[in-house]
Design an enzyme around this catalytic site. Structure first.
Site, PDB file in Angstrom:
ATOM      1  N   HIS A 113       2.436   4.670  -2.601  1.00 43.41           N
ATOM      2  CA  HIS A 113       2.251   6.060  -2.550  1.00 43.41           C
ATOM      3  C   HIS A 113       3.563   6.603  -2.952  1.00 43.41           C
ATOM      4  O   HIS A 113       3.602   7.814  -3.444  1.00 43.41           O
ATOM      5  CB  HIS A 113       1.993   6.562  -0.766  1.00 43.41           C
ATOM      6  CG  HIS A 113       0.217   6.159  -0.589  1.00 43.41           C
ATOM      7  ND1 HIS A 113      -1.145   6.545  -1.209  1.00 43.41           N
ATOM      8  CD2 HIS A 113      -0.250   5.574   0.046  1.00 43.41           C
ATOM      9  CE1 HIS A 113      -2.134   6.127  -0.705  1.00 43.41           C
ATOM     10  NE2 HIS A 113      -1.490   5.673  -0.181  1.00 43.41           N
ATOM     11  N   HIS A 141       0.938  -1.125   0.378  1.00 44.58           N
ATOM     12  CA  HIS A 141      -0.066   0.120   0.117  1.00 44.58           C
ATOM     13  C   HIS A 141       0.743   1.230   0.069  1.00 44.58           C
ATOM     14  O   HIS A 141       0.798   2.368  -0.752  1.00 44.58           O
ATOM     15  CB  HIS A 141      -1.144   0.279   1.128  1.00 44.58           C
ATOM     16  CG  HIS A 141      -1.518   0.962   1.199  1.00 44.58           C
ATOM     17  ND1 HIS A 141      -3.107   1.186   1.047  1.00 44.58           N
ATOM     18  CD2 HIS A 141      -1.529   2.656   1.348  1.00 44.58           C
ATOM     19  CE1 HIS A 141      -3.693   2.236   0.853  1.00 44.58           C
ATOM     20  NE2 HIS A 141      -2.404   3.372   1.769  1.00 44.58           N
ATOM     21  N   GLU A 142       2.058   0.986   1.083  1.00 45.28           N
ATOM     22  CA  GLU A 142       2.587   1.724   1.116  1.00 45.28           C
ATOM     23  C   GLU A 142       3.589   2.115  -0.319  1.00 45.28           C
ATOM     24  O   GLU A 142       3.922   3.691  -0.369  1.00 45.28           O
ATOM     25  CB  GLU A 142       3.669   2.565   2.125  1.00 45.28           C
ATOM     26  CG  GLU A 142       2.542   2.365   3.268  1.00 45.28           C
ATOM     27  CD  GLU A 142       1.665   3.407   3.842  1.00 45.28           C
ATOM     28  OE1 GLU A 142       1.650   4.483   2.895  1.00 45.28           O
ATOM     29  OE2 GLU A 142       0.688   3.286   4.398  1.00 45.28           O
TER      30      GLU A 142
END
Length: 351
Positions: free
Chosen positions: A21, A17-18
């Site tokens: 980003h 997920h990170e």
């Protein structure tokens, strides 16, 4: 060992997920100050370039801190060229969407792996025929192989109920018995049942259960990609519906699970084998993607909401409003986490 595997699974999902980003931020030239798996005290840190890569003590999430972005204090902004705030709203939205997208992609890859490992499916053989049922009246027998229902070819048991409920009239079934084909016409019985959310629904049955014979289905490249897409889509719809049912009161808040439930079920899945672990990990990955898209200021969806407002109005929300909404968002998020933890503890005490 199961708990360790569960924590490893959560860490991998958070990392993906990170990483979404991070990748989008660097693509648009935004400096990333910190990439952390977990919150709280940092247990390990290594600086690579301008980014501090960290593993922190509380493995309940993670974060990417970009230059000029601080959820704990929205007033700490920067308009340097490599700052998050200097980017156009649509670029910021892509950066924010990249995290949930990474979770959906992770689920897709897991389902694709499952397709290649082999998916166990029940074959369409009749096991038992209930008393006083349409199946018994029509002459269905144990070991009959269901070949077609209303003109649709049947290979697996999961297709039987779908085809029976696809029409409202009589059902024409072609079966194979002793290497001969027979055509039967049945009038399904309509019963009241409950769906997975506990809502009352009606469905059509003919009164049979599967024999229990399974086969392992292996998918080729194209079929595997299609299987992965359909399963990811199905899981996404399920999670969206679950959130909707929870918000509208259809699903009781005591059904909400927290981190203890996630770790417990993941540990159980790991004991059940690699397929079960992959299936559950994919579902959790989709769950993270969907929940992060909710319009809560502490989540990606909340930030997307602010940027959409700026795109529509041509100006950012006032500092006072952003601070207030952010505080409310954090309060709501913490309340949901506490509710999940409370439910988890209650379930443990009931065991």
């Amino acid at each position: 060992m199961g708990i360790l595997i569960a924590l490893l699974v959560l860490s991998v999902l958070i990392f993906f997920h990170e990483l979404g980003h991070f990748t989008a931020a660097r693509f648009f030239g935004v400096q990333v100050d910190v990439f952390s798996i977990g919150f709280g005290k940092r247990l390990w840190t290594k600086k690579i370039g301008k980014t501090e890569w960290s593993i922190s003590a509380i493995p309940l999430g993670g974060y990417v801190k970009m230059k000029g972005q601080d959820d704990s204090d929205p007033t700490k902004i920067s308009y340097d060229e490599d700052s998050y705030n200097s980017k156009k709203p649509w670029q910021r939205i892509i950066i924010l969407l990249a995290g949930p997208f990474a979770n959906f992609l992770m689920a897709f890859l897991l389902y694709f792996a499952i397709a290649n490992l082999g998916v166990p499916k029940l074959l369409a053989y009749v096991g038992t025929v209930g008393k006083d049922t349409p199946a018994l009246a029509a002459g269905l027998q144990k070991n009959d192989k269901l070949m077609q229902i209303n003109g649709m070819n049947i290979r697996y048991w999961e297709e039987v109920g779908k085809q029976i409920n696809a029409t409202s009239g009589d059902v024409t079934v072609i079966i194979e018995r002793n290497k001969l084909l027979h055509t039967l016409v049945l009038k399904p019985k309509v019963i009241e049942d409950q769906n997975i959310f506990g809502e009352k629904v009606t469905r059509r049955i003919i009164g049979i259960s599967p024999l229990g014979e399974q086969t392992t289905v292996y998918f080729g490249l194209i079929d595997g990609l299609n299987y992965a897409w359909e399963e990811t889509k199905k899981a996404s719809v399920l999670i969206f519906q679950s959130v909707q049912k929870l918000l509208t009161g259809v699903v009781s808040p005591d059904k909400l699970g927290g981190i203890i439930t996630i770790v417990d079920v993941t540990a159980q899945a790991s004991h059940a084998g690699i397929l079960a672990l992959f299936f559950f990990t994919a579902l959790i990955s989709v769950n993270l993607g969907v929940l992060n898209l909710l319009p809560i200021p502490a989540l990606d969806g909340g930030h997307i909401m602010f940027n959409l407002y700026e795109m529509i109005t041509g100006k950012s929300a006032s500092e006072k409003v952003m601070i207030y909404i952010t505080m409310v968002g954090w309060a709501l998020l913490i309340a949901l986490m506490m509710l999940g933890l409370y439910n988890d503890i209650n379930r443990l005490m009931e065991k």
